[in-house]
Design a protein around this motif. Structure first.
Motif, mmCIF file in Angstrom:
data_model
loop_
_atom_site.group_PDB
_atom_site.id
_atom_site.type_symbol
_atom_site.label_atom_id
_atom_site.label_comp_id
_atom_site.label_asym_id
_atom_site.label_seq_id
_atom_site.Cartn_x
_atom_site.Cartn_y
_atom_site.Cartn_z
ATOM 1 N N LEU A 1 0.828 -1.195 0.000
ATOM 2 C CA LEU A 1 0.000 0.000 0.000
ATOM 3 C C LEU A 1 0.865 1.249 0.000
ATOM 4 O O LEU A 1 0.606 2.209 -0.711
ATOM 5 C CB LEU A 1 -0.921 0.005 1.222
ATOM 6 N N SER A 2 1.947 1.228 0.811
ATOM 7 C CA SER A 2 2.825 2.388 0.848
ATOM 8 C C SER A 2 3.431 2.642 -0.518
ATOM 9 O O SER A 2 3.555 3.774 -0.963
ATOM 10 C CB SER A 2 3.929 2.180 1.886
ATOM 11 N N GLN B 1 2.983 5.881 -2.791
ATOM 12 C CA GLN B 1 4.134 6.617 -3.303
ATOM 13 C C GLN B 1 4.057 6.766 -4.811
ATOM 14 O O GLN B 1 4.381 7.818 -5.371
ATOM 15 C CB GLN B 1 5.434 5.895 -2.917
ATOM 16 N N ASN B 2 3.591 5.698 -5.488
ATOM 17 C CA ASN B 2 3.410 5.790 -6.933
ATOM 18 C C ASN B 2 2.429 6.885 -7.290
ATOM 19 O O ASN B 2 2.611 7.634 -8.246
ATOM 20 C CB ASN B 2 2.913 4.455 -7.507
ATOM 21 N N LEU B 3 1.360 6.961 -6.494
ATOM 22 C CA LEU B 3 0.347 7.990 -6.728
ATOM 23 C C LEU B 3 0.951 9.370 -6.574
ATOM 24 O O LEU B 3 0.789 10.237 -7.427
ATOM 25 C CB LEU B 3 -0.813 7.803 -5.759
ATOM 26 N N ASP C 1 -7.683 3.452 -2.689
ATOM 27 C CA ASP C 1 -8.109 2.867 -3.956
ATOM 28 C C ASP C 1 -7.456 3.584 -5.140
ATOM 29 O O ASP C 1 -7.026 2.946 -6.110
ATOM 30 C CB ASP C 1 -9.629 2.940 -4.096
ATOM 31 N N MET C 2 -7.373 4.916 -5.051
ATOM 32 C CA MET C 2 -6.741 5.657 -6.136
ATOM 33 C C MET C 2 -5.263 5.310 -6.251
ATOM 34 O O MET C 2 -4.715 5.202 -7.358
ATOM 35 C CB MET C 2 -6.935 7.159 -5.918
ATOM 36 N N ALA C 3 -4.600 5.111 -5.106
ATOM 37 C CA ALA C 3 -3.191 4.718 -5.131
ATOM 38 C C ALA C 3 -3.010 3.382 -5.853
ATOM 39 O O ALA C 3 -2.076 3.209 -6.639
ATOM 40 C CB ALA C 3 -2.648 4.626 -3.705
ATOM 41 N N ARG C 4 -3.901 2.450 -5.590
ATOM 42 C CA ARG C 4 -3.810 1.138 -6.254
ATOM 43 C C ARG C 4 -4.092 1.264 -7.745
ATOM 44 O O ARG C 4 -3.417 0.630 -8.573
ATOM 45 C CB ARG C 4 -4.792 0.174 -5.602
#
Length: 619
Positions: free
Chosen positions: A29-30, A34-36, A222-225
């Motif tokens: 998740l982290s 971070q990608n987001l 959810d947006m990060a994923r």
């Protein structure tokens, strides 16, 4: 004994497994978060909002960054804006080959199918900024985290429920074959924008938001994923090919309604919360460590202390140096009690899954897909040049007339809404801060903050309501008693003034283009984002005003006070007004909206294509 040892062993293994799973899940998740953050920080305009690293000082008091010494801060801002504008104009591609190379450099993908048709269309209509479409890329990126069929199915689901307040539009074989919902002018304008390029689009069902207010806000995790999957898996897969088919796939595998109708749905994921607070919904896509996501509301009576003004405010008065950050609601939790949309929007149908809903404007934390407003294309508020006096014939005041739109007022809620706050504050009978030059001579200026009576500058402000509405009867009466309400004013009345204010209402203000095309200087107070976001430059084409308000009076004073010490400011006001007018006539034409919409729908057409890894354009 053996049984007991076995139980202990099994228990130990189980505990270890749980801890391992928790650790790997948290790490994943982290990494996704971070990608987001990384993906949104690469461009000038981030979506769904600007994700900034707050770990060093989360939700702390962050004042504006210090202004440079010497000249007035506004001079520094206008000079920087001019430099950035000229650099942007100079770097535009001149050939299709250059445009493809620039596209791949920016986005790590080949352009979508029919990009050559889009390029020819843009060049034919003399579009000024052929490379500046980062916003489209950022709008579409999260959808690369979903399968094409899922996106199509969600559009089908949304359009199939009558109560979702959407215009449904079907494209089949390059023609618009069916439209349902919406007012006639909005339907005709939407079709009109697509008329010249619809033959290059794939079969698709499009869902256009009828409401002014945005509709889609996705939780941060959810947006990060979604963005992580898009950036790390699906988009790289689409960039590995050596040959691409310059066409869209025919007959997609499900997700489109039968031609001439929309398949009926008995349930909807959209929830209706009209006339109710929306801040909790609106902030859920903000990073967990951002100011908007504070978990302890103690001190909420002083919400400004939690705004991270350092990201957008310059000098003690907080002149806007970063328009994108200023409109990022994740940085400014004070908006929860000072902006009408978060208090009680007039309409609000919201969904927390990523749905492809096309909206005319949106808040930074929302994931609606922006498109050029039919309101502008249809010229619902036209500019009438014959009724616009020359600069020297205009009255030297900041002018605004309007209604109490922006939210629905109940139980005194108007005191927490932005238009009421602006009109009240700019007309207040207290003191305000301005900058005074204490320098010994013009070559060595020293601008310092001075507290003055607002009444000293009352002659340069002409800002009043002309209508009270969107309120319960008691709240309407209270506002009529509190405010000085002027008589109804026509749009052209604003052109009699050198300085005109454009301010958000329920969503974007529909007067903006008419103001920009006029000979007046436009002051913009807004957090709603629109399609033209990266084509218009604050301080070069209009004057941005902060959400805090300490800068308002000084900004107007700088550009309007006609005295020997600031005469250059009045000349600069005329220069920016002329430059904004000339630029608006080059980049806000019908053709510009059509080119932007064409590019958007090509990108959307690719992301919903089952064969999206193998289609695209390469010369």
């Amino acid at each position: 004994m053996r049984s007991r040892q076995l139980l202990i062993l099994v228990g130990t293994v189980f505990i270890f497994f749980c801890l391992y799973s928790l650790f790997t899940s948290s790490s994943s998740l982290s990494q996704g978060q971070q990608n987001l953050k990384n993906s949104y920080q690469n461009g000038a305009h981030q979506l769904p909002h600007d994700h900034i690293d707050f770990k060093s000082k989360p939700a702390a008091i962050r004042p504006p960054k210090p202004a440079p010494k010497g000249s007035h801060p506004i001079w520094h801002l206008t000079i920087d804006a001019e430099r950035d504008l000229e650099a942007m104009k100079a770097r535009q591609s001149r050939t299709l080959k250059e445009a493809v190379k620039e596209y791949r450099r920016r986005y790590g993908l080949p352009p979508p199918p029919n990009f050559d048709k889009w390029w020819a269309f843009a060049k034919e209509h003399d579009v000024q900024l052929v490379d500046e479409f980062d916003m489209i890329h950022e709008l579409i990126t999260p959808f690369w985290g979903l399968s094409p069929r899922t996106i199509r199915m969600r559009a089908k689901e949304a359009l199939g429920f009558d109560g979702n307040a959407l215009i449904g539009l079907q494209i089949r074989d390059g023609e618009i074959v069916y439209v349902r919902g919406g007012q006639e002018w909005q339907v005709e304008a939407t079709k009109g924008m697509m008329k010249k390029f619809k033959q290059w689009l794939p079969d698709m069902d499009l869902a256009f938001n009828i409401h002014d207010e945005p509709r889609v806000v996705v939780p941060a995790e959810d947006m990060a994923r979604l963005v992580g999957r898009a950036k790390n898996v699906n988009m790289p897969a689409a960039n590995k090919g050596s040959a691409y088919r310059n066409d869209f796939t025919r007959d997609p595998d499900g997700g489109l309604s039968p031609t001439g109708s929309f398949s009926e749905e008995k349930f909807t994921r959209f929830n209706v919360f009209a006339h109710q607070p929306t801040w909790t919904h609106s902030r859920m896509s903000c990073p967990a460590d951002s100011p908007a996501r504070l978990i302890d509301e103690e001190g909420a009576d002083k919400p400004n202390r939690l705004d991270d003004v350092s990201k957008f405010g310059l000098g003690e008065l907080g002149f806007v140096y970063n328009w994108t950050a200023m409109s990022d609601v994740c940085l400014s939790p004070s908006l929860s009690t000072t902006f009408g949309f978060f208090d009680r929007p007039n309409a609000y149908n919201v969904v927390h899954d990523l749905f492809p809903i096309f909206s005319q404007s949106k808040i930074s934390s929302y994931a609606d897909i922006l498109y050029p407003s039919p309101w502008y294309w249809y010229e619902k508020v036209p500019y009438e040049e014959g009724k616009d006096p020359l600069w020297d014939d205009k009255t030297n005041q900041l002018y605004w007339r309007g209604s109490t739109t922006g939210g629905f007022s109940r139980n005194g809620g108007w005191r927490r809404q932005h238009r009421q706050r602006f009109v009240q504050k700019i007309n207040e009978r207290d003191t305000a801060k301005v900058l005074v030059n204490k320098g010994k001579n013009e070559q060595n200026p020293d601008w310092v903050v001075s507290e003055v009576s607002r009444s000293d500058y009352r002659d340069i402000v002409n800002v009043f309501f002309s209508h009270i509405g969107q309120c319960d009867p008691g709240d309407c009466d209270a506002q009529r008693e509190f405010f000085e309400v002027k008589s109804y004013a026509q749009q052209v009345d604003a052109f009699k003034y050198k300085h005109v204010l454009d301010i958000d209402g329920n969503a974007f203000s529909g007067r903006f283009y008419a103001f920009l095309k006029s000979r007046s200087l436009v002051y913009k107070w807004a957090i709603f984002r629109e399609w033209h976001y990266e084509w218009l430059k604050p301080w070069a084409h209009f004057i941005p005003l902060s959400t805090q308000g300490e800068d308002w009076l000084e900004t107007v004073r700088f550009f309007s006070e006609e005295s020997a010490t600031v005469s250059q400011g009045t000349k600069e006001a005329e220069r920016v007004a002329i430059q904004g007018r000339e630029w608006a006539n080059k980049v806000l034409r019908h053709e510009d909206m059509e080119v932007w919409f064409f590019r958007l729908l090509l990108e959307y057409g690719r992301v919903i294509d089952d064969n999206r890894e193998n289609i695209g354009f390469l010369p």
